[in-house]
Design an enzyme around this catalytic site. Structure first.
Site, PDB file in Angstrom:
ATOM      1  N   THR A 120       0.868  -1.187   0.000  1.00  0.00           N
ATOM      2  CA  THR A 120       0.000   0.000   0.000  1.00  0.00           C
ATOM      3  C   THR A 120       0.902   1.234   0.000  1.00  0.00           C
ATOM      4  O   THR A 120       1.295   1.705  -1.050  1.00  0.00           O
ATOM      5  CB  THR A 120      -0.973  -0.007   1.200  1.00  0.00           C
ATOM      6  OG1 THR A 120      -0.244  -0.261   2.411  1.00  0.00           O
ATOM      7  CG2 THR A 120      -2.049  -1.063   1.014  1.00  0.00           C
TER       8      THR A 120
ATOM      9  N   THR B  21      -0.791  -2.604  10.684  1.00  0.00           N
ATOM     10  CA  THR B  21      -1.245  -2.719   9.304  1.00  0.00           C
ATOM     11  C   THR B  21      -0.176  -3.426   8.512  1.00  0.00           C
ATOM     12  O   THR B  21       0.571  -2.816   7.769  1.00  0.00           O
ATOM     13  CB  THR B  21      -1.558  -1.362   8.684  1.00  0.00           C
ATOM     14  OG1 THR B  21      -2.543  -0.746   9.471  1.00  0.00           O
ATOM     15  CG2 THR B  21      -2.142  -1.522   7.301  1.00  0.00           C
TER      16      THR B  21
END
Length: 402
Positions: free
Chosen positions: A153, A190
């Site tokens: 990401t 994350t």
């Protein structure tokens, strides 16, 4: 030695259109050519994504055949439809792989998603991407790299680590890939990780081994201490290397290698922390218990003042020592010593004379900063990795779409 997939595994990474940038892959597929032991460690956040729910239901297992990963949309906070979409990703993966000659079913597939929370997956794009990925599965290094890139990401680089060892003439490969750059810690954050091995391992040994390895690695990293909804680390072991099921000395060798791969990947995450200019390693030695050592190391690593001091190349021993003092651990402050990049700054409870300009330059001119705190309470130690906190981190997260 180039990173490579263990025997019996193939991989692919493609662009589906979930991300806006067509130069960034956003879907990854990993397939074992035979049933693999599959176990997982997941986020402890009570708010968790649909893929986490699905994988918890399917692991531990002795029959996992594939992992499909999408990035760009996390499929978290998406209700029942999100769960159905995760199921559909698994079923579509099984169907696509059967169409290219594989032979397995939906329950043999695990799913991971990462990205923006609260948005529904664009399933038409993802389904097409799964079809495309299934047709280009391969075991070469580039396919592994493409799969690692499909997980990213805000990462600035893909993260792959490989190690091997030999036991009784059989070479065992352990290869891991991960993503993560922010919302890191506590308890992973994350981040997604997949560790693959061609070793033959009992499901109970794989389950216990992965938990121990995660505790020594991914649970010892932090960027800003924000726990995620999607954290997942999977271990797949398919036995393709041949040889007997690992036990005794062989199992211990595998476990040591697994920890090394996980530690290598764990360090790469805060090193790639959003806006980071330094990887900070915090070591605590001489604690009464490992729990105490971890608590102190984590507290120092999570301190915004410690992180900003390192960002500014300030050898501010007071911020480090005082962070240790509020960690909630009893120790004798008159016995504490502190080294920064091998230079003694604080000895047995008081600061010592040091050349602040030289130490500041050593911090500024090196990406790695080492903080070593010595107690005199026992023999336990812990190591924690984090990143510094810069203005660029604030900019990136202020601009990030939720």
């Amino acid at each position: 030695m180039p990173d490579r997939l263990p025997q019996g595994f193939t991989a692919a990474g493609v662009y589906t259109g979930v991300k806006r940038n067509p130069n960034k892959k956003d879907l990854s597929l990993l397939v074992s050519d035979r049933p693999a032991v599959g176990v997982g460690v997941y986020t402890k956040n009570v708010v968790f994504g649909a893929p986490v729910q699905l994988n918890r239901e399917r692991t531990p297992s002795e029959s996992i055949r594939a992992v499909v990963v999408n990035s760009g949309v996390a499929n978290a906070c998406t209700g029942e439809q999100g769960y159905q979409d995760a199921l559909m990703m698994a079923e579509k993966t099984a169907a696509a792989c059967v169409a290219v000659g594989q032979d397995f079913a939906g329950p043999d597939v695990l799913v991971m998603s990462t990205g923006i929370i609260g948005e529904m997956l664009p399933m038409e794009k993802i389904a097409k991407g799964i079809d495309e990925a299934s047709k280009i599965l391969a075991s070469d290094e580039q396919s592994l790299i493409d799969a690692a890139r499909g997980m990213m990401t805000t990462d600035t680089t893909h993260k792959i680590r490989s190690r091997s060892f030999e036991i009784d003439g059989t070479t065992i490969q352990v290869t891991g890939m991960a993503k993560g750059a922010a919302m890191i810690g506590p308890n992973m954050a994350t981040m997604l990780g997949v560790i693959m091995t061609d070793a033959a391992i009992r499901v109970e040994d794989a389950n216990a081994g992965l938990k121990d390895a995660v505790n020594e690695s991914f649970n010892c990293i932090s960027v800003e201490g924000h726990m995620s909804t999607s954290d997942t680390v999977l271990l797949l072991a398919n036995g393709a290397a041949g040889g007997p099921v690992l036990e005794g000395k062989a199992l211990a060798m595998f476990q040591a290698t697994l920890v090394e791969v996980c530690e290598d990947l764990a360090q790469s995450i805060p090193a790639d922390g959003e806006g980071a200019s330094h990887l900070i390693t915090v070591e605590v030695h001489g604690a009464a218990t490992r729990e105490d050592a971890v608590k102190i190391a984590r507290t120092i690593a999570d301190s915004p003042l410690v992180k900003t001091a390192v960002a500014g190349a300030d050898p501010n021993w007071g911020r480090i020592v005082s962070a240790a003092g509020y960690a909630g651990v009893e120790f004798d402050p008159s016995k504490v010593c502190l080294h920064v990049n091998s230079s003694l700054l604080y000895e047995r409870g008081v600061p010592v004379e040091f050349n602040a300009e030289e130490i500041s330059a050593a911090i500024r001119e090196n990406r790695d900063t080492h903080l070593v705190l010595l107690l005199d309470e026992g023999h336990a130690s812990a190591r924690f990795w984090t990143s510094d906190l810069t203005a660029e981190y604030v900019r990136l997260n202020a601009d990030y779409h939720t």
